[in-house]
Design a protein around this motif. Structure first.
Motif, PDB file in Angstrom:
ATOM      1  N   LYS A   1       0.675  -1.290  -0.127  1.00  0.00           N
ATOM      2  CA  LYS A   1       0.261   0.389  -0.301  1.00  0.00           C
ATOM      3  C   LYS A   1       0.975   0.995  -0.045  1.00  0.00           C
ATOM      4  N   LYS A   2       1.469   1.556   0.820  1.00  0.00           N
ATOM      5  CA  LYS A   2       2.751   2.506   0.609  1.00  0.00           C
ATOM      6  C   LYS A   2       3.755   2.745  -0.668  1.00  0.00           C
ATOM      7  N   MET A   3       4.031   1.701  -1.064  1.00  0.00           N
ATOM      8  CA  MET A   3       4.765   1.693  -2.900  1.00  0.00           C
ATOM      9  C   MET A   3       3.290   2.014  -3.663  1.00  0.00           C
ATOM     10  N   LEU A   4       2.383   2.319  -3.567  1.00  0.00           N
ATOM     11  CA  LEU A   4       1.431   2.512  -4.313  1.00  0.00           C
ATOM     12  C   LEU A   4       0.842   3.590  -4.129  1.00  0.00           C
ATOM     13  N   ASN A   5       1.671   4.423  -2.527  1.00  0.00           N
ATOM     14  CA  ASN A   5       0.805   5.648  -2.341  1.00  0.00           C
ATOM     15  C   ASN A   5       1.261   6.598  -3.323  1.00  0.00           C
TER      16      ASN A   5
END
Length: 533
Positions: free
Chosen positions: A516-520
């Motif tokens: 989820k962080k990487m897709l933020n």
């Protein structure tokens, strides 16, 4: 006037005929020379990690051209589910059970030392060879014997300087970047921490894949007038995965457009597995490889070598769905690198022979990495070495629209994969695939024609087929005089269950959070994007 037109017509036809004859002569002269070979190997690239193989997320136009201009083996397999054994098989034409490298070269992978990894497994993996020895004539040595100049660039992972097992010890005249390491120890951007890959000040921030491509292009240009065997072995797309901000942004936005799922992982037997192709860093890393391959293919074409250069493209094992960087998903296939299912061993497998009429764009016959050694010798018109490539078979008849006869394919991996695979041995015969598990000696049977995802074990429903294939597999293993895992007399089943529960909870949550962080949209790995800026 009519007379003038007639004369001009005759002259035009004469000129056209001469031009056609000239081109025919040039083509004959080109093909009559010993053909060059460009062997492209990508590390950890999965069967479905290319747009030509069904991915709608990754973009690989240059690799796709190799596939569409040549032949795609839709049942192409690596010889093992992890890298070093598979790479040794490409070099020798022998199965890992025969050449003895059954696991990747690394510490604490066998015997009592395995317990230091704290996986709490029932079996202790066996000892195995840690580097390629000199008992067999390797693929580059076979070409070198026939007057070829041989070149290696990239990942080797079959030994190092101490074992006297570098590429130059096994038939390569030139080695750029090959050593004992299994990954890009200095990362994917210059300066590189690699003793066999010099750093140049003007290359700061250059991607590793492009560096290897540039070195390969230099070699090809320097040897354009002599037959060459060039082996371009990318470190990518092995973890730790890295890319530029530009490519991350492109694929992050693409993932959002395609629809970002709330949950990105599901539990396999041992570790969480990625459910979707939605990793923007991995997608960018794949595109770096594709860009690099485009550079090399342009060099081949610009030097007018494209009509006389055989191109092979493949991977050393399946894509990483679990473990490492949990990078990708193999769509219709179950599992990935390290696993005993199709996702662990089925790989992209393309052969382009420019002068050979393409009888079939796709060939469904099951083939292995061991087959590439005799195939390339055969296509180049060089003598085969059956005592060397004992487990491989030339695929030239298939490329000509003929048959090679039915044969079983075998795998032997008596180890625990870092990615969740279990100690097992496998036989594929026709559409049937049997997996024999060494922990409890049970077998699974799958019909790959109707169950490519290996979800429906029919071993109990097909006892005769199961028994026959299991017997054939065990007889083959016996003939290989190979090694097996042994039961750990101190095995703590409760400790193993606790470890597995940790994977279902803590590891699963950690991977979900990281995804989820990487897709933020404001995610950033570090200040300079791994040294690319």
């Amino acid at each position: 006037m009519k007379k003038i037109i007639s004369i001009l017509t005759v002259l035009f036809l004469f000129s056209s005929c001469n031009e056609i004859k000239k081109k025919e002569v040039e083509l004959k002269e080109t093909v009559s020379k010993k053909p060059n070979v460009l062997f492209i190997l990508v590390d950890d690239l999965g069967y479905a990690d290319l747009s030509v193989m069904g991915s709608t997320y990754y973009e690989t136009p240059n690799i796709d051209k190799i596939a569409t201009s040549g032949t795609v083996f839709t049942n192409g397999y690596a010889a093992c589910t992890v890298c070093s054994p598979s790479r040794a098989s490409l070099m020798t034409g022998q199965n890992p059970a025969r050449h003895g490298i059954t696991q990747f070269d690394g510490p604490r992978n066998s015997g009592q030392s395995w317990k230091e990894r704290k996986r709490y497994t029932k079996l202790l993996p066996p000892q195995y060879k840690h580097h390629l020895d000199t008992t067999s004539v390797t693929l580059p040595e076979a070409f070198k014997e026939q007057g070829y100049t041989t070149f290696f660039a990239g990942k080797w992972h079959l030994g190092g300087k101490e074992q006297k097992s570098l590429p130059t010890d096994h038939g390569f005249d030139v080695n750029v970047g090959g050593n004992h390491s299994g990954g890009p120890s200095g990362g994917y951007f210059s300066p590189f921490d690699n003793p066999n890959l010099p750093n140049l000040p003007e290359e700061k921030g250059l991607n590793l894949s492009m560096k290897l491509a540039n070195e390969t292009s230099k070699f090809i240009e320097a040897n354009k007038d002599t037959p060459f065997f060039a082996y371009l072995s990318f470190y990518a797309v092995h973890g730790g995965i890295q890319t530029t901000k530009e490519k991350w942004t492109k694929y992050r936005n693409k993932a959002e457009k395609m629809g970002i799922h709330e949950n990105g992982f599901e539990m396999e037997r041992v570790l969480p597995a990625r459910k979707y192709q939605d990793n923007p860093v991995y997608a960018g890393l794949i595109e770096h490889v594709d860009d690099a391959i485009g550079t090399v293919m342009k060099t081949v074409k610009d030097l007018s070598l494209d009509k006389n250069t055989i191109v092979v493209f493949t991977s050393d094992n399946g894509g990483v769905t679990s473990g490492d960087n949990f990078s990708t998903n193999q769509l219709s296939l179950r599992g990935g690198k390290g696993y005993q299912w199709e996702g662990g061993t089925r790989v992209p497998y393309f052969i382009h022979v420019p002068w050979m009429k393409q009888n079939k764009a796709n060939i469904d016959v099951p083939v292995s990495g061991t087959d590439l050694y005799p195939t390339l010798l055969d296509l180049a018109g060089l003598p085969l070495k059956p005592k060397a490539h004992r487990d491989g078979e030339s695929l030239k008849p298939l490329l000509l629209g003929e048959n090679i006869g039915d044969r079983p394919l075998y795998w032997h991996y008596p180890h625990y994969g870092n990615q969740g695979g279990e100690p097992s041995s496998i036989i594929r015969k026709g559409n049937w695939k049997l997996i024999y598990y060494w922990e409890d000696l049970h077998a699974e049977l799958y019909n790959l024609d109707t169950d490519l995802g290996e979800r429906n074990d029919v071993a109990e429903d097909k006892p005769e087929i199961t028994k026959q294939m299991q017997t054939q597999l065990l007889d083959w293993l016996k003939s290989m005089n190979t090694h097996y895992a042994q039961i750990d007399s101190e095995w703590d089943e409760a400790a193993r269950e606790k470890w597995l529960e940790h994977q279902k909870t803590a590891t699963m949550q950690r991977q979900e959070n990281h995804r989820k962080k990487m897709l933020n949209e404001d995610w950033q790995p570090n200040e300079d994007w791994w040294g690319s800026e």
